[in-house]
Enzyme design. Structure first.
Site, PDB file in Angstrom:
ATOM      1  NE  ARG A 157      -3.749  -2.119   2.484  1.00 20.95           N
ATOM      2  CZ  ARG A 157      -3.824  -2.939   3.524  1.00 20.95           C
ATOM      3  NH1 ARG A 157      -3.128  -2.707   4.614  1.00 20.95           N
ATOM      4  NH2 ARG A 157      -4.622  -3.990   3.493  1.00 20.95           N
ATOM      5  CG  PHE A 204     -10.434  -8.761  -5.983  1.00 16.22           C
ATOM      6  CD1 PHE A 204     -11.444  -9.714  -5.989  1.00 16.22           C
ATOM      7  CD2 PHE A 204      -9.665  -8.607  -7.140  1.00 16.22           C
ATOM      8  CE1 PHE A 204     -11.674 -10.508  -7.106  1.00 16.22           C
ATOM      9  CE2 PHE A 204      -9.887  -9.391  -8.260  1.00 16.22           C
ATOM     10  CZ  PHE A 204     -10.889 -10.353  -8.257  1.00 16.22           C
ATOM     11  CG  ASP A 223     -14.795  -6.494  -1.999  1.00 19.13           C
ATOM     12  OD1 ASP A 223     -13.566  -6.676  -1.860  1.00 19.13           O
ATOM     13  OD2 ASP A 223     -15.650  -7.312  -1.587  1.00 19.13           O
ATOM     14  CG  ASP A 277      -5.043  -8.092  -2.639  1.00 17.31           C
ATOM     15  OD1 ASP A 277      -4.563  -9.242  -2.716  1.00 17.31           O
ATOM     16  OD2 ASP A 277      -5.219  -7.507  -1.549  1.00 17.31           O
ATOM     17  CB  CYS A 314      -2.958 -14.401  -1.134  1.00 17.58           C
ATOM     18  SG  CYS A 314      -4.714 -14.427  -1.391  1.00 17.58           S
TER      19      CYS A 314
HETATM   20  N1  SAH Z   1      -6.982  -5.624  -1.126  1.00 13.82           N
HETATM   21  C1  SAH Z   1      -7.700  -5.820   0.109  1.00 13.82           C
HETATM   22  C2  SAH Z   1      -7.860  -7.277   0.493  1.00 13.82           C
HETATM   23  C3  SAH Z   1      -8.575  -8.122  -0.548  1.00 13.82           C
HETATM   24  S1  SAH Z   1      -9.198  -9.599   0.103  1.00 13.82           S
HETATM   25  C4  SAH Z   1      -7.026  -5.022   1.219  1.00 13.82           C
HETATM   26  O1  SAH Z   1      -5.938  -4.475   0.982  1.00 13.82           O
HETATM   27  O2  SAH Z   1      -7.571  -4.955   2.317  1.00 13.82           O
HETATM   28  C5  SAH Z   1     -10.192 -10.159  -1.203  1.00 13.82           C
HETATM   29  C6  SAH Z   1     -11.500  -9.407  -1.382  1.00 13.82           C
HETATM   30  O3  SAH Z   1     -12.104  -9.901  -2.590  1.00 13.82           O
HETATM   31  C7  SAH Z   1     -12.564  -9.597  -0.310  1.00 13.82           C
HETATM   32  O4  SAH Z   1     -12.943  -8.339   0.178  1.00 13.82           O
HETATM   33  C8  SAH Z   1     -13.762 -10.272  -1.015  1.00 13.82           C
HETATM   34  O5  SAH Z   1     -15.013  -9.748  -0.578  1.00 13.82           O
HETATM   35  C9  SAH Z   1     -13.522  -9.886  -2.452  1.00 13.82           C
HETATM   36  N2  SAH Z   1     -14.032 -10.774  -3.503  1.00 13.82           N
HETATM   37  C10 SAH Z   1     -13.963 -12.124  -3.589  1.00 13.82           C
HETATM   38  N3  SAH Z   1     -14.424 -12.548  -4.787  1.00 13.82           N
HETATM   39  C11 SAH Z   1     -14.787 -11.433  -5.485  1.00 13.82           C
HETATM   40  C12 SAH Z   1     -15.310 -11.210  -6.795  1.00 13.82           C
HETATM   41  N4  SAH Z   1     -15.527 -12.225  -7.623  1.00 13.82           N
HETATM   42  N5  SAH Z   1     -15.542  -9.950  -7.175  1.00 13.82           N
HETATM   43  C13 SAH Z   1     -15.322  -8.911  -6.336  1.00 13.82           C
HETATM   44  N6  SAH Z   1     -14.799  -9.059  -5.096  1.00 13.82           N
HETATM   45  C14 SAH Z   1     -14.546 -10.310  -4.678  1.00 13.82           C
END
Ligand code: SAH
Length: 401
Positions: free
Chosen positions: A216, A232, A255, A305, A345
């Site tokens: 970040r 995401f 998201d 992510d 991840c």
């Molecule tokens: N980048 C974030 C963490 C991401 S975790 C940070 O820095 O805090 C992954 C995220 O993807 C979760 O919030 C989950 O709700 C979302 N997610 C999972 N599948 C998804 C999809 N198909 N489309 C959109 N969001 C999704």
């Protein structure tokens, strides 16, 4: 006078002690001469070489592929409250690198990386959120709570033992439970001077993805006064850093979770940013990107992510396809010369796989890619040097021509 503590013994097949001697912490069941069936899940055990020499001490589980996880290589070290206190002290000392004026949240204990297999503890200001993943660590829970209270002076400890992986260990999947003190609904934290409010009870994992702190920070320089797409986004970690980087930066956060997007909006306001100057979308990222591409939308910076696409080796090839699809869509909405930040991840997807996927996508789209920076999880998620297989997060910044 206290009697010396004795543990039951498990013997290794010939020459199986070598990786343990170099500091590896796992023994697979196939390396044992005879599985010690008389020890219940999570019981402590001494490991001896085929010639009868002490090698290490750990805990055993007859139900899992990893039969034993090592706690110490020292024959004199008893596994008690003092042992846990020493390990916690050692972990706390590493985290003293964080300036509390700027950062009050970090991973305090990262399982094997901190010599405590099966345990994760995240610190959110004066509250700890812990996860126990193994039967061996579960047996140590009462001593652990006591040791954590003494070594961290936390005001509250919450256990979030909801992971389905507990079932493999023969453990129950639990509701969140307070182990000590009081745990509020929301905790105010700072990360690199950025304000967040974390919900330790309902947030994903322990409430916040601490493994992205350094990425970040790294994003700021690319995001300044640019159009940034954060896919995401969860509660907007990358989005807030980006939006704070310049007065005319514009961020779109996507998201699938409506509560995460609500929290992202709140995080903008918390940092003195006007949420209405930015876009927040509750959508499936794949659908969103397809539509954005059809509409010819272009961004200067794209953040990808996603959650882990593969949890097992069997799911790996499907996962690689999903990463290919996602990165193709991500590059298609990136203007020539734009910055792509992309991650995996999934433990079973290595850095080579991620870079290989990017190369395939670049060739397919005929766009040259320059690799600028690569990362793993950051200093508060240390990796045991002889256990590179425990590295789960791979992340890169690229420039796409
Ligand atoms: N980048 C974030 C963490 C991401 S975790 C940070 O820095 O805090 C992954 C995220 O993807 C979760 O919030 C989950 O709700 C979302 N997610 C999972 N599948 C998804 C999809 N198909 N489309 C959109 N969001 C999704």
């Amino acid at each position: 006078m206290s009697l010396p503590v004795r543990y039951p013994t498990a013997s290794l097949k010939p020459h199986r002690e070598e990786s343990l001697m170099s500091g590896h912490l796992w023994i697979f069941s196939g390396a044992l001469q005879q599985p010690p069936h008389w020890i219940g899940p999570g019981g402590l055990v001494d490991i001896k070489s085929s010639t009868g020499q002490f090698v290490a001490r750990g805990y055993y589980n007859p139900q899992t592929d990893i039969a034993i996880r090592i706690l110490t290589h020292d024959a004199e070290e008893v596994i008690d409250r003092e042992f846990l206190r020493r390990r916690i002290q050692n972990a706390v000392e590493l985290r003293q690198i964080f300036d509390p004026e700027r950062t009050t949240t970090y991973r305090l204990i990262h399982s094997e990386g901190d010599g405590l297999p099966g345990l994760v503890v995240d610190r959110f200001s004066d509250i700890l959120v812990a996860q126990i993943h193994t039967a061996g660590m579960e047996r140590l829970r009462p001593l652990l709570i006591d040791a954590l209270v003494k070594e961290t002076s936390a005001a509250g400890i919450l256990f979030r033992n909801e992971s389905q992986s507990r079932r493999r260990e023969g453990l129950k999947v639990e509701e969140p439970v307070v182990a000590a003190g009081v745990v509020p609904d929301q905790i105010a934290v700072r990360e690199n001077g950025v304000q967040f409010s974390v919900d330790p009870w309902h947030g994903q994992k322990t409430g916040f993805f601490l493994d992205q702190r350094d990425k970040r920070e790294a994003l700021r320089k690319y995001a300044r006064n640019k159009r940034v797409l954060n896919c995401f986004s969860y509660t907007g970690g990358f989005s807030v850093y980006a939006a704070r980087s310049g007065p005319i930066t514009r961020v779109t956060s996507v998201d699938i979770s409506a509560s995460a997007i609500d929290a992202a909006r709140n995080h903008f306001a918390l940092n003195g940013l006007d949420p209405d100057a930015h876009a927040f979308l509750v959508a499936d990222v794949f659908d969103y990107l397809e539509e954005a591409q059809r509409n010819g939308e272009q961004f200067d910076v794209v953040v990808l992510d996603p959650p882990a696409f593969a949890k097992t080796q069997a799911a790996r090839s499907q996962a690689l396809k999903a990463y290919r699809r996602l990165n193709t869509l991500g590059m298609q909405v990136l203007r020539p010369g734009g910055i792509l930040f992309t991650c995996s991840c999934s433990g079973v997807v290595g850095m080579d796989d991620l870079l290989g996927t990017l190369s395939q996508v670049a060739r397919h789209l005929r766009r040259p890619v320059q690799l600028l920076e690569s990362y793993t999880h950051g200093v508060d998620h240390p990796i045991n040097l002889v256990m590179p297989e425990t590295t789960y997060l791979k992340a890169v910044f690229c420039r796409v021509g």
